[in-house]
Design a protein around this motif. Structure first.
Motif, PDB file in Angstrom:
ATOM      1  N   UNK A 177       6.260   0.982   7.848  1.00 28.23           N
ATOM      2  CA  UNK A 177       6.982   2.264   7.850  1.00 28.23           C
ATOM      3  C   UNK A 177       8.479   2.026   7.992  1.00 28.23           C
ATOM      4  N   UNK A 235       0.831  -1.207   0.000  1.00 25.38           N
ATOM      5  CA  UNK A 235       0.000   0.000   0.000  1.00 25.38           C
ATOM      6  C   UNK A 235       0.870   1.264   0.000  1.00 25.38           C
ATOM      7  N   UNK A 236       1.865   1.308   0.884  1.00 20.06           N
ATOM      8  CA  UNK A 236       2.720   2.500   0.952  1.00 20.06           C
ATOM      9  C   UNK A 236       3.511   2.684  -0.331  1.00 20.06           C
ATOM     10  N   UNK A 239       0.753   4.046  -2.793  1.00 17.13           N
ATOM     11  CA  UNK A 239       0.162   5.352  -2.475  1.00 17.13           C
ATOM     12  C   UNK A 239       1.188   6.483  -2.423  1.00 17.13           C
ATOM     13  N   UNK A 240       2.408   6.150  -1.954  1.00 23.42           N
ATOM     14  CA  UNK A 240       3.398   7.216  -1.785  1.00 23.42           C
ATOM     15  C   UNK A 240       4.416   7.215  -2.904  1.00 23.42           C
ATOM     16  N   UNK A 256       0.993  -1.424   9.617  1.00 19.78           N
ATOM     17  CA  UNK A 256       1.446  -0.132   9.100  1.00 19.78           C
ATOM     18  C   UNK A 256       2.736   0.343   9.773  1.00 19.78           C
ATOM     19  N   UNK A 257       2.833   0.285  11.105  1.00 17.02           N
ATOM     20  CA  UNK A 257       4.091   0.716  11.726  1.00 17.02           C
ATOM     21  C   UNK A 257       5.296  -0.091  11.240  1.00 17.02           C
ATOM     22  N   UNK A 310       6.246  10.544  -3.660  1.00 18.90           N
ATOM     23  CA  UNK A 310       7.207  10.924  -2.627  1.00 18.90           C
ATOM     24  C   UNK A 310       8.435  10.024  -2.655  1.00 18.90           C
ATOM     25  N   UNK A 311       8.200   8.724  -2.840  1.00 17.86           N
ATOM     26  CA  UNK A 311       9.338   7.799  -2.884  1.00 17.86           C
ATOM     27  C   UNK A 311      10.252   8.126  -4.053  1.00 17.86           C
ATOM     28  N   UNK A 316       9.833   0.521   4.773  1.00 18.69           N
ATOM     29  CA  UNK A 316       9.975   1.513   3.693  1.00 18.69           C
ATOM     30  C   UNK A 316      11.145   2.461   3.937  1.00 18.69           C
ATOM     31  N   UNK A 317      11.383   2.795   5.204  1.00 15.95           N
ATOM     32  CA  UNK A 317      12.544   3.637   5.523  1.00 15.95           C
ATOM     33  C   UNK A 317      13.825   2.960   5.060  1.00 15.95           C
TER      34      UNK A 317
END
Lengths: 435, 435
Positions: B315, B23-24, B27-28, B311-312, B31-32, B318-319
């Motif tokens: 995160x 999802x990230x 959706x992002x 989700x956490x 930004x990525x 993804x970092x």
């Protein structure tokens, strides 16, 4: 670029932080060699005066007052700037980058005032410019914001980033002391400087807010963009009023993404605020710092630790130094400035805040209605009203819902002009709860 | 190496974490792209069953059950492994590295069991292997330990790194419930699994302790090196006894540098312990995680946040993904494993700990002396003794100073065998205070 069998470091400044940087570089040299891959050699320490008293034993011949000459040396790979202030720090950093050195600095004032100049110079020189120590001392906060949360969307940063003011407010809260008394104690214990203006009036925190907002929101935010109020007007009555509502007064640096007319804007501000005692930041005592981060996927994170002091700040500097040294050996660079989002800064007046207002009023019929009308006149919705005392001691304590800060300020102005209001005794923003 | 106009990502696993990663990534994606420098394209998601229910809408054609084939694709630059467990995760990660991909994983069990095999494979392939999400979910703790504190000497890491057990212990503390009752509530609320063994018996926390100790002390520490006790034997009486002394029971992962015969050793252990309510870790409630770090120069730092959840955790993944992607574009790698210090692991019996022991005793003359003698027999010094109740209810509560754990355990054995001791009702280690 220099010979890669050792990396040569120049340290500019040998005060509280610089002397600890020099100590760690010397004492931990074996560990640093193992972690970097090659020895890291201290080749010079630039100071203003050779004969100033210092906390560290320096090998002979390292000290020099020719700081510009030290930075210009062809064999220096890494420059650590811990002089502080705008000049000569800026000129020295620019010269170091121009000369091909990578730079680590703890200089929040310079970064917040003129960061873009430094970032552009680093970009042009293709060198690293790292500054973890500039915000919240030893607490790793910039690297997590820049890297760990790089795949997330940070929406808010709430920080206690100035130890002096936190010490003073904590003292006022625990002892009931007034501001002057608490400041005096902070000065006696070495937590506040003789001229405490930079800390007490929020300039230091505002510089850090600018740095935090820039990183969190990938935009350029300078100290001039940060709304700033200090704590010198915080009274014992404010602190007592906070306690009555289960809150505590903290000087907060607040950086937020807020909806604006053309997409999200950045709001950055520093001011005292009441936060609930149950909020993780409420338990940050004495001169400690903490930064609370909210992001879309990660949720709520908090980073806590010593926000100042020679050794803690030096720890952050050395962490950067190891990374920068490794990058240099690998012929690469870390993540530089990222301002691609280029968000506008929201004026304080438009930023939605909540107010706590305590008012001495005449104890007669219609007072509450009149006060409520003043809020309604400015479209400010009231969350709670508490009436305390009777007769000459009657007091109303109003906590608003969120409204544009300008509307709240105008409401307070109107209250001050009303006949039934004897005095507005406490006005403070409220943070850390529901809007 | 693939075409650098885009970076291609394969995600292995599409459960709670994998679906959020997907999802990230989707959706992002703008930004990525801005943060990495080129677009990051999701090219495949490896799953066991195509028809399993999922929390995310996947573009057509991305799902595949041929996970080995996905990893072997020549055009995949980055592989995210969020399957968990030892196999097939290990084989897939090794295959990805061998195939030239960089890897991001959240797999604490695999890292703690067989980290060195993975690190060597990454080293040999000259690729990144990042795993921030493996410890404490969204909380950035590995990057700070590895990078921010790289110029400092970490002496101790004290962590609440398992949300399930923290939820259970917090519930026992706040409601007086017993272990089974609190576990049941945790299961009902989704904080504990149907088979809670890995969490409740400390296996999950021990894996994280191994990872934390390896990074903090630049040594190889595996799960087998970590002493482990779970919380299933913690009773309501233990929790009440902790409360009586102003403490709270937490399951802690403790990693320390301890003096050994040939220099500092690493001690790593997971067990329930009483910590003072004033300790920053004491206020970590419900399923939150926090890691407390002590280092020579930085002092005491704490990192707090959600330790689990799709989700956490995504995160954190993804970092890492952004960092690894940038490294790949720059043709470089981040700091790999650093085990240069190669410290020995201290056996638990030799590790100095403190015990809290509550004993039901006969209420007659000489009891205290007899109990004190049992401690003295094992060279254990007593810090405090508190006597409670009289007659048949007489109880002694003893808190020791620090002593080798084996001596403390032997003391408790001896107490159990004594005539005047009716029952040893509570034995628990004490942490977070002075020794």
């Amino acid at each position: 670029m220099s010979d890669k069998r050792t990396l040569k470091v120049a340290v500019l400044g040998c005060g509280a932080v610089g002397s600890q940087v020099v100590r760690l570089l010397t004492e931990q040299s074996d560990d640093l060699t193992a972690r970097v891959g090659v020895p890291v050699e201290l080749v010079g320490v630039g100071v203003r005066r050779l004969d100033a008293p210092r906390d560290v034993d320096l090998p002979d011949g390292l000290l020099t007052t020719d700081v510009a000459g030290l930075v210009a040396r062809a064999d220096v790979d890494l420059v650590v700037e811990v002089i502080g202030g705008i000049e000569p720090a800026r000129t020295l950093i620019l010269s170091a980058l121009d000369n091909g050195a990578s730079v680590v600095t703890a200089n929040k004032a310079l970064l917040a005032e003129d960061g873009p100049t430094l970032f552009e110079a680093a970009e042009k020189a293709e060198r690293d410019l790292y500054y973890e120590a500039a915000v919240a001392g030893a607490i790793p906060i910039l690297r997590p914001l820049r890297e760990s949360l790089a795949g997330d969307k940070v929406t808010r940063v709430l920080g206690i980033v100035n130890g002096t003011t936190n010490f003073i407010l904590d003292k006022m809260d625990s002892s009931g002391a007034g501001f002057s008394e608490a400041l005096e104690e902070a000065q006696e214990l070495g937590y506040a400087e003789a001229d405490p203006t930079a800390d007490v009036e929020g300039f230091d925190a505002a510089a850090k807010a600018a740095i935090l907002a820039s990183l969190a929101f990938h935009s350029r935010v300078t100290a001039a963009d940060v709304y700033r109020e200090g704590i010198s007007d915080v009274t014992a009555a404010d602190v007592a009023s906070a306690r009555d509502m289960g809150s505590v007064v903290k000087l907060l640096a607040i950086c937020e993404l807020r909806p604006g007319p053309n997409g999200d804007q950045v709001a950055a501000r520093v001011h005292p605020a009441m936060i609930p005692r149950t909020h993780p930041l409420a338990s940050v005592r004495e001169a400690f710092n903490a930064v609370f981060v909210e992001s879309e996927a990660a949720g709520q994170l908090m980073f806590y630790g010593p926000g100042a002091g020679g050794a803690p700040t030096a720890s952050a500097v050395l962490g950067d130094l190891v990374t920068v040294a490794r990058n240099r050996l690998a012929g690469t660079r870390g993540m530089g400035e990222s301002a691609y989002a280029d968000r506008a800064v929201q004026p304080m007046g438009e930023t939605r805040t909540r107010y706590h207002v305590a008012i001495d009023v005449d104890d007669r019929a219609g007072v509450l209605a009149a006060v409520a009308n003043a809020f309604a006149d400015h479209d400010v919705s009231i969350q709670t009203v508490r009436q305390e005392g009777r007769g000459a001691d009657a007091q109303l304590v109003v906590v608003s819902h969120a409204a544009p800060d300008a509307a709240l300020a105008a409401t307070v102005e109107q209250l001050r002009s009303m006949d039934i209001v004897r005095e507005v005794t406490s006005v403070m923003r409220v943070e850390g709860g529901d809007e």
